[in-house]
Design an enzyme around this catalytic site. Structure first.
Site, short mmCIF file in Angstrom:
data_model
loop_
_atom_site.label_atom_id
_atom_site.label_comp_id
_atom_site.label_asym_id
_atom_site.label_seq_id
_atom_site.Cartn_x
_atom_site.Cartn_y
_atom_site.Cartn_z
N ASP A 82 2.61 -5.55 1.24
CA ASP A 82 1.83 -5.27 0.04
C ASP A 82 0.53 -6.08 0.08
O ASP A 82 0.55 -7.27 0.41
CB ASP A 82 2.67 -5.66 -1.19
CG ASP A 82 2.08 -5.16 -2.49
OD1 ASP A 82 1.44 -4.10 -2.47
OD2 ASP A 82 2.27 -5.83 -3.53
N HIS A 83 -0.58 -5.44 -0.24
CA HIS A 83 -1.90 -6.09 -0.28
C HIS A 83 -2.26 -6.81 1.02
O HIS A 83 -2.75 -7.95 0.98
CB HIS A 83 -1.99 -7.07 -1.46
CG HIS A 83 -1.99 -6.38 -2.79
ND1 HIS A 83 -3.07 -5.66 -3.25
CD2 HIS A 83 -1.02 -6.27 -3.73
CE1 HIS A 83 -2.77 -5.15 -4.43
NE2 HIS A 83 -1.53 -5.48 -4.74
N ASP A 104 -5.52 -3.40 1.59
CA ASP A 104 -6.27 -3.52 0.34
C ASP A 104 -7.64 -4.11 0.65
O ASP A 104 -7.83 -5.32 0.72
CB ASP A 104 -5.52 -4.42 -0.65
CG ASP A 104 -6.29 -4.59 -1.95
OD1 ASP A 104 -7.38 -3.98 -2.09
OD2 ASP A 104 -5.81 -5.33 -2.82
N HIS A 180 -2.92 -6.47 -12.52
CA HIS A 180 -1.76 -7.19 -11.96
C HIS A 180 -1.42 -8.35 -12.88
O HIS A 180 -2.32 -9.06 -13.32
CB HIS A 180 -2.09 -7.78 -10.59
CG HIS A 180 -2.32 -6.77 -9.52
ND1 HIS A 180 -3.57 -6.36 -9.13
CD2 HIS A 180 -1.45 -6.10 -8.72
CE1 HIS A 180 -3.46 -5.49 -8.14
NE2 HIS A 180 -2.19 -5.31 -7.87
N GLY A 210 2.50 -2.62 -12.68
CA GLY A 210 3.42 -1.83 -13.51
C GLY A 210 3.91 -2.59 -14.74
O GLY A 210 4.27 -1.97 -15.76
N THR A 211 3.89 -3.92 -14.69
CA THR A 211 4.42 -4.71 -15.82
C THR A 211 3.58 -4.50 -17.07
O THR A 211 2.34 -4.52 -17.00
CB THR A 211 4.42 -6.20 -15.45
OG1 THR A 211 5.23 -6.37 -14.28
CG2 THR A 211 4.99 -7.06 -16.58
P1 13P Z 1 2.77 -6.54 -11.79
O1 13P Z 1 3.06 -7.95 -11.37
O2 13P Z 1 1.75 -6.46 -12.85
O3 13P Z 1 4.02 -5.80 -12.14
O4 13P Z 1 2.11 -5.80 -10.52
C1 13P Z 1 2.77 -5.86 -9.28
C2 13P Z 1 1.95 -5.25 -8.21
O5 13P Z 1 1.12 -4.39 -8.46
C3 13P Z 1 2.20 -5.70 -6.84
O6 13P Z 1 1.36 -5.06 -5.90
#
Ligand code: 13P
Length: 392
Positions: A82-83, A104, A180, A210-211
């Protein structure tokens, strides 16, 4: 063996109108929490290993655990870097066990984002690995506080179309109002923009941050082409709350006492998300339609001429090991010598390729051919090789 190609998994979600959860794996509690919850809900799932967490843990050790967990899981799993921020980190991620990578380069000017994403996509696709790119900018909360790194840069639908065509990415992370980490209140999402992007690109879209979104917002995202949702802060928060509750009850508690229940708390939060996003109960059909991810290994046996000094043979082996392990998608190169010195073949190689695609490209890889012609075949005509996959 339930490790599968992420592109297949996301395409299934995209076609059938649900989203796969991509949950960050920050440690062993997270890993077990994600896999147990996915199995309980019979859901496909993505294990996200963010490059930014590298400063907190040993990537190789955690990813090795993630690979074992994914292989044993009864549900389809993909392991995603991720990223990732560079070609170097993408190559490192694939070497360490990821079978999908995000590049990214969204903080760079558009033409540099394009170039960088294109280069990583070419390399990763040659390894059979799916790629997620990002266009537009989704800000980050700094150190868990409420300040964000810069403003949201919204994804433009026309740019998104050109970006996907020119880079060849398998899925696209878009910026339509999420952040994020902790948002300031409920984020305002630009669903009209999302809908236009989806129409323009026609591939699975990804939401980061998503949070903090509402159930209704999630439903709208999925209805407009989102097939992967990244979720982390919500998990870290329930884990933190669990530890604080344990601390209240056991002020002098030891590590096991204070962390008791963390894995279950993470799992419960994940199950809630999986149900909401519609991926629960999909495991069997996804498994049927996804290509299983299978590593390929090559074993080579050979002899060195009698007159060749042991030290020279060892030097050749080590040189080969160094050259070949730098080839993208090669996970390990091991060399050895027989414990039966009278045997007919005295030396061997074991090369682990991330996938069949890597093994296929390896045959014509210039570094490999040079090494074979100049170093190995020059000294040994007796070379026996076999590429194989594990029998099932
Ligand atoms: P959140 O921590 O806001 O849920 O985002 C997670 C994310 O996008 C990881 O790439």
């Amino acid at each position: 063996m339930a490790l599968v190609h992420m592109a297949d998994m996301l395409n299934h979600a995209y076609r059938h109108g649900y989203a796969v959860g991509a949950f960050n794996v920050a440690n062993f509690d997270f890993l077990e929490g994600v896999l147990t919850a996915a199995e309980a809900c019979r859901a496909p799932v993505v294990l996200n290993l963010p490059e930014s967490h590298l400063e907190h843990y040993n990537f190789e050790m955690l990813i090795a655990a993630a690979v074992v967990g994914a292989q044993r899981a009864a549900v389809p799993v993909a392991i995603n870097l991720d990223h990732g921020t560079s070609m170097k980190s993408a190559v490192h991620g694939i070497k360490s066990g990821c079978n999908a990578v995000m590049i990214d380069a969204s903080a760079l000017p558009l033409d540099e984002n394009l170039r960088c994403t294109r280069e990583v996509t070419d390399m990763a696709h040659a390894c059979g690995v799916a790629v997620e790119g990002e266009l537009g900018y989704v800000p980050w909360a700094e150190n868990g506080d409420n300040k964000h790194t810069g403003d949201i840069a919204y994804t433009l639908p026309a740019e998104a179309k050109a970006f996907v065509e020119r880079t060849g990415v398998d899925c696209l992370a878009v910026s339509i109002g999420t952040v994020h980490g902790l948002a300031h209140g409920t984020p305002k999402l630009d669903i009209t923009r999302l809908s236009k992007i989806s129409e323009a690109v026609g591939i699975p879209l990804v939401i980061h941050g998503g949070t903090g979104l509402t159930d209704d917002q999630f439903r709208k995202l999925i209805a407009h082409g989102v097939a992967k949702i990244n979720y982390y802060t919500g998990l870290a928060d329930v884990a933190g709350a669990c530890i604080r509750a344990q601390l209240k009850e056991h002020p002098k508690g030891s590590y096991p006492q204070l962390t008791a229940g963390v894995r279950d708390a993470i799992g419960t939060e994940i199950e809630r998300m999986i149900r909401l996003w519609g991926s629960g109960g999909r495991a069997a059909e996804v498994l049927k339609q996804c290509r299983p991810w299978r590593e390929v290994e090559q074993i080579a046996f050979y002899n060195a001429p009698e007159k060749m000094a042991e030290s020279e043979t060892t030097a050749t082996m080590l040189r080969g090991q160094e050259t070949l392990s730098a080839v993208p998608g090669i996970r390990t190169v091991r060399t050895g010598k027989s414990l039966q010195p009278d045997g007919s073949l005295r030396y061997c190689w074991l090369i682990r390729f991330a996938s069949q695609a890597v093994a296929d490209h390896y045959r014509t890889n210039p570094a490999h051919l040079r090494f074979m012609d100049k170093a190995l075949r020059a000294v040994t005509p007796d070379l026996l090789t076999i590429d194989y996959v594990e029998a099932e």
